[in-house]
Design a protein around this motif. Structure first.
Motif, PDB file in Angstrom:
ATOM      1  N   PRO A  97      -3.652   3.925  25.078  1.00  0.00           N
ATOM      2  CA  PRO A  97      -3.850   5.561  24.787  1.00  0.00           C
ATOM      3  C   PRO A  97      -3.368   5.919  23.326  1.00  0.00           C
ATOM      4  O   PRO A  97      -4.041   6.789  22.891  1.00  0.00           O
ATOM      5  CB  PRO A  97      -2.983   6.183  25.801  1.00  0.00           C
ATOM      6  CG  PRO A  97      -2.710   5.189  26.967  1.00  0.00           C
ATOM      7  CD  PRO A  97      -2.855   3.742  26.357  1.00  0.00           C
ATOM      8  N   SER A 253     -14.329   9.312  33.756  1.00  0.00           N
ATOM      9  CA  SER A 253     -13.528  10.412  34.777  1.00  0.00           C
ATOM     10  C   SER A 253     -12.353   9.632  35.264  1.00  0.00           C
ATOM     11  O   SER A 253     -11.379  10.378  35.878  1.00  0.00           O
ATOM     12  CB  SER A 253     -14.464  10.936  35.904  1.00  0.00           C
ATOM     13  OG  SER A 253     -15.416   9.934  36.459  1.00  0.00           O
ATOM     14  N   VAL A 254     -12.294   8.227  35.413  1.00  0.00           N
ATOM     15  CA  VAL A 254     -11.018   7.699  36.132  1.00  0.00           C
ATOM     16  C   VAL A 254     -10.257   7.502  34.583  1.00  0.00           C
ATOM     17  O   VAL A 254      -8.793   7.564  34.859  1.00  0.00           O
ATOM     18  CB  VAL A 254     -11.258   6.205  36.745  1.00  0.00           C
ATOM     19  CG1 VAL A 254     -10.014   5.589  36.875  1.00  0.00           C
ATOM     20  CG2 VAL A 254     -11.994   6.751  37.737  1.00  0.00           C
ATOM     21  N   GLY A 255     -10.737   6.949  33.603  1.00  0.00           N
ATOM     22  CA  GLY A 255      -9.805   7.106  32.503  1.00  0.00           C
ATOM     23  C   GLY A 255      -9.097   5.779  32.206  1.00  0.00           C
ATOM     24  O   GLY A 255      -9.176   4.685  33.075  1.00  0.00           O
ATOM     25  N   LEU A 256      -8.711   5.331  31.012  1.00  0.00           N
ATOM     26  CA  LEU A 256      -8.175   3.946  30.653  1.00  0.00           C
ATOM     27  C   LEU A 256      -6.997   3.677  31.349  1.00  0.00           C
ATOM     28  O   LEU A 256      -6.969   2.516  31.687  1.00  0.00           O
ATOM     29  CB  LEU A 256      -8.054   3.995  29.109  1.00  0.00           C
ATOM     30  CG  LEU A 256      -9.283   4.143  27.990  1.00  0.00           C
ATOM     31  CD1 LEU A 256      -8.604   4.353  26.656  1.00  0.00           C
ATOM     32  CD2 LEU A 256      -9.622   2.697  28.142  1.00  0.00           C
ATOM     33  N   ALA A 257      -6.262   4.333  31.588  1.00  0.00           N
ATOM     34  CA  ALA A 257      -4.756   3.838  32.138  1.00  0.00           C
ATOM     35  C   ALA A 257      -5.102   3.632  33.739  1.00  0.00           C
ATOM     36  O   ALA A 257      -4.758   2.770  34.372  1.00  0.00           O
ATOM     37  CB  ALA A 257      -3.787   4.969  32.309  1.00  0.00           C
ATOM     38  N   GLY A 258      -5.975   4.462  34.403  1.00  0.00           N
ATOM     39  CA  GLY A 258      -6.531   4.117  35.729  1.00  0.00           C
ATOM     40  C   GLY A 258      -7.127   2.946  35.886  1.00  0.00           C
ATOM     41  O   GLY A 258      -7.049   1.947  36.743  1.00  0.00           O
ATOM     42  N   GLU A 260      -7.136   0.450  33.874  1.00  0.00           N
ATOM     43  CA  GLU A 260      -6.382  -0.701  33.413  1.00  0.00           C
ATOM     44  C   GLU A 260      -5.391  -1.124  34.573  1.00  0.00           C
ATOM     45  O   GLU A 260      -5.222  -2.088  34.684  1.00  0.00           O
ATOM     46  CB  GLU A 260      -5.576  -0.343  32.140  1.00  0.00           C
ATOM     47  CG  GLU A 260      -4.776  -1.622  31.388  1.00  0.00           C
ATOM     48  CD  GLU A 260      -3.382  -1.252  31.041  1.00  0.00           C
ATOM     49  OE1 GLU A 260      -3.114  -0.068  30.899  1.00  0.00           O
ATOM     50  OE2 GLU A 260      -2.569  -2.114  30.978  1.00  0.00           O
ATOM     51  N   ALA A 261      -4.680  -0.014  35.270  1.00  0.00           N
ATOM     52  CA  ALA A 261      -3.955  -0.317  36.436  1.00  0.00           C
ATOM     53  C   ALA A 261      -4.991  -1.210  37.632  1.00  0.00           C
ATOM     54  O   ALA A 261      -4.195  -1.998  38.234  1.00  0.00           O
ATOM     55  CB  ALA A 261      -3.319   0.902  36.995  1.00  0.00           C
TER      56      ALA A 261
END
Lengths: 417, 417
Positions: A97, A253-258, A260-261
């Motif tokens: 991020p 819409s989920v995003g990078l952190a989501g 990656e998790a």
């Protein structure tokens, strides 16, 4: 370039001297503020500031591409350049991020620019140490789907919405019988009231497992699990427990952190859908190019990534689609293998061109109507697409190959505009 | 409109008949594909299809705003309209990523449009049941910061990068002494090698806790924890353990699922930074308006959201900034209170205008150079901003108020262009 720096390439457009505008960008994204403040020593600035590494002037334009630009008096044109800016890794740390906030953050709002697009990024090897990347990639996906030496041929469940789990399972069974390699949910639904994910997974996998027991071929089905994080975990586990082999996520819409998790916890390939991409890329002088975009998702651990298709129903040019396929197949940080997914209006006719340009069959080729609306039914639709790829690899014209391949001939008659 | 439908408002631009283009959008984002497929019955279509609810024609334009549009022969202009499209909640379920895939997904790539912008969304109350939203909002933030009846006055640690934890703590101490309410990290750094988050939190909070013990005033410090999810959790807990009162996240690069997951686990307010926003919004006929954007982040649980500032150093107009402030303060689904954060080039001079237009002091007002570079030092800079807001609320001209308020007078002399 020192290996400890992140390199970003931009297209810039500005009414200001190019060098000056580029320095504003570099300052804003490292040490800058609107007035000098105490504590900002020359030594600090030199160590941490972003640096303009190269500037290649391009043809100017007469009108600004974007509004909100501060125009100096007497300016009659907007200069364009391709620039490279490097950022100290020490500024941001190895942090996805923060990397994005640096190379694609506030800079788009700078009024020095009437156009700004992030074209590419190059990252120090440290990112590979922290981010494991795709868990399956091309080889792992091929192994799970049992497809070698040709593209994986797939389709999307249509209609996008409205089918019950039982209807979806019936369709999946029909497609499995037709010889399909891959099926995906539509991005518009994940766990809706009319088709709860758990029920859909159970109904579909019952059919696909039975098909696999009988034929030895396990069709890969990408269940759309886009949701809150805990729901994605739960739904991933449901797919896995039912012997499913893929989950799908709407990346933007989920995003990078989501994502990656999810990758950190997943034991199935992640099929990355890029819906919303037009917002980030459709304007030629704003946003982000696919070359840079796909690297972020490879770091986050996506295994498959949508790249649109040639002669698609959308606004993207064929040349841009081919560039995207090549970008996915280019090794990144020494690996991070990513399977490009072609879709939108495909029926087999778009096999020769990407093959000639990329010489690869490492891709997924999705057809909706091209399979389901084939005059001979879905099995004939699948066969036609396999035949089209055989022709492409052999370097035979589709119409010639179609003389001895009835399914392909019917596709050409129906779908070639 | 039935309460069970999601309503989205768009600006569209198209060379096609407006009604026809709008129907393509509705089809693509519900039941559409490029040819009719078996299983798509009229009954299913009627139940699940998106509906065009209204169409208000606007002035046409002569040139297309975006490339890639399919232009019918003989077209001489590009029609524009504001349209409302409703989507059945049954299609997507109560699911933030699927909502976004529906209202802001593939549609931006449709070649029927030469311009497409999502202006606003209205959601059924079901979303409020699933998504708890901001945990602190305006009232909770005021209580933690001990600030009533005026804006929270804050600043950003500058230089953005390069300061050690000890240097940052020293600066925080100086700002606390100056009477500041709020301090935030820059978005360019979260946990970098030169200022590991844990060390920074401990150094800064030691100073701020000591200040609070002495004065009773706990300065709110938003530590930038943007990172992988587990790191964000860990860093949130470090901030909390050190008696910190706020964490900051780069919303666009962490993403909706990551922010929502953090909200579910957090016991501190989430300060939402919108860096990268220009990519989504700067073009007038592409992307998303702030009115729609901020609703998504309220659902995800953000407590504070950046809105830029009046007379800012970026490309955004004052009118747009004022609209954004109002959007944040408008109740959403009966609540979801969100504190707008003004920043960029602020020094106090931008107090009267937003106050006249919004009559609110429920905002955060961030000044960087406006505080740190004040001729009388940071304490005078803070005082000047408080004085500017007092003047605004009393309806007194700044220059008049400055006659008896030395700090404000010095700010006007230095910063008014």
């Amino acid at each position: 370039m020192a290996t400890e720096r992140v390199l970003a390439t931009y297209l810039i457009e500005t009414p200001h001297p190019l060098q000056e505008a580029a320095e504003v960008l570099a300052g804003e994204q490292s040490s800058g503020t609107f007035v000098s403040v105490p504590g900002e020593t020359d030594e600090l600035r030199e160590r941490f500031r972003a640096r303009l590494e190269s500037l290649q002037e391009l043809e100017p334009v007469a009108e600004p591409s974007l509004p909100g630009v501060k125009v100096p008096e007497g300016v009659a044109e907007y200069r364009r350049a391709r620039i490279e800016v490097s950022f100290s890794l020490e500024n941001m740390g190895v942090n996805l991020p923060t990397l994005v906030a640096t190379v694609a953050g506030n800079l788009f709002e700078l009024r020095e620019f009437s156009g700004l697009k992030l074209l590419d990024i190059e990252l120090p090897q440290d990112f590979a140490t922290r981010y494991p990347g795709p868990q399956f990639g091309i080889a792992g996906t091929r192994q799970l789907a049992g497809v070698e030496a040709r593209p994986l041929i797939g389709t999307i469940v249509k209609p996008s919405v409205g089918l019950s789990p039982a209807q979806t399972a019936e369709l999946a069974g029909e497609l499995a019988g037709a010889g399909i390699d891959f099926i995906k949910d539509d991005e518009l639904m994940a766990d809706p009231p009319h088709s709860p994910l758990k029920e859909r997974v159970e109904a579909v996998m019952k059919v696909l497992n039975k098909h696999a027991d009988k034929t030895g071929k396990k069709v890969m089905y990408a269940f759309n699990i886009s949701d809150s994080l805990q729901a994605m975990y739960r739904h991933h586990d449901i797919v896995q427990a039912a012997s499913g082999t893929c989950v799908m996520v709407s990346l933007n819409s989920v995003g990078l952190a989501g994502v990656e998790a999810l990758r950190g916890r997943a034991s199935l390939p992640i099929h990355g859908h890029r819906n919303g991409w037009g917002m980030l890329n459709r304007h030629p002088a704003l946003g982000i190019e696919f070359t840079a975009y796909q690297k972020l998702w490879r770091l986050a651990g996506v295994d498959h990534l949508h790249v649109n298709g040639l002669q698609n129903k959308f606004s993207e040019s064929d040349e841009s689609v081919v560039r995207s396929i090549k970008a996915c197949l280019e090794p990144f940080l020494g690996g991070y293998h990513l399977l490009p997914v072609l879709s939108s209006g495909q029926w087999g006719g778009q096999a020769p061109e990407p093959y000639q340009l990329t010489k690869t069959v490492d891709l997924m080729y999705l057809a909706g109507g091209g399979i389901m609306a084939h005059p001979g039914g879905p099995a004939a639709g699948c066969a036609a697409i396999r035949q089209a790829w055989e022709a492409a690899v052999k370097g035979v014209e589709l119409v010639d190959y179609a003389r001895e391949h009835e399914e392909l001939r019917l596709s050409i008659d129906k779908f070639r505009g």
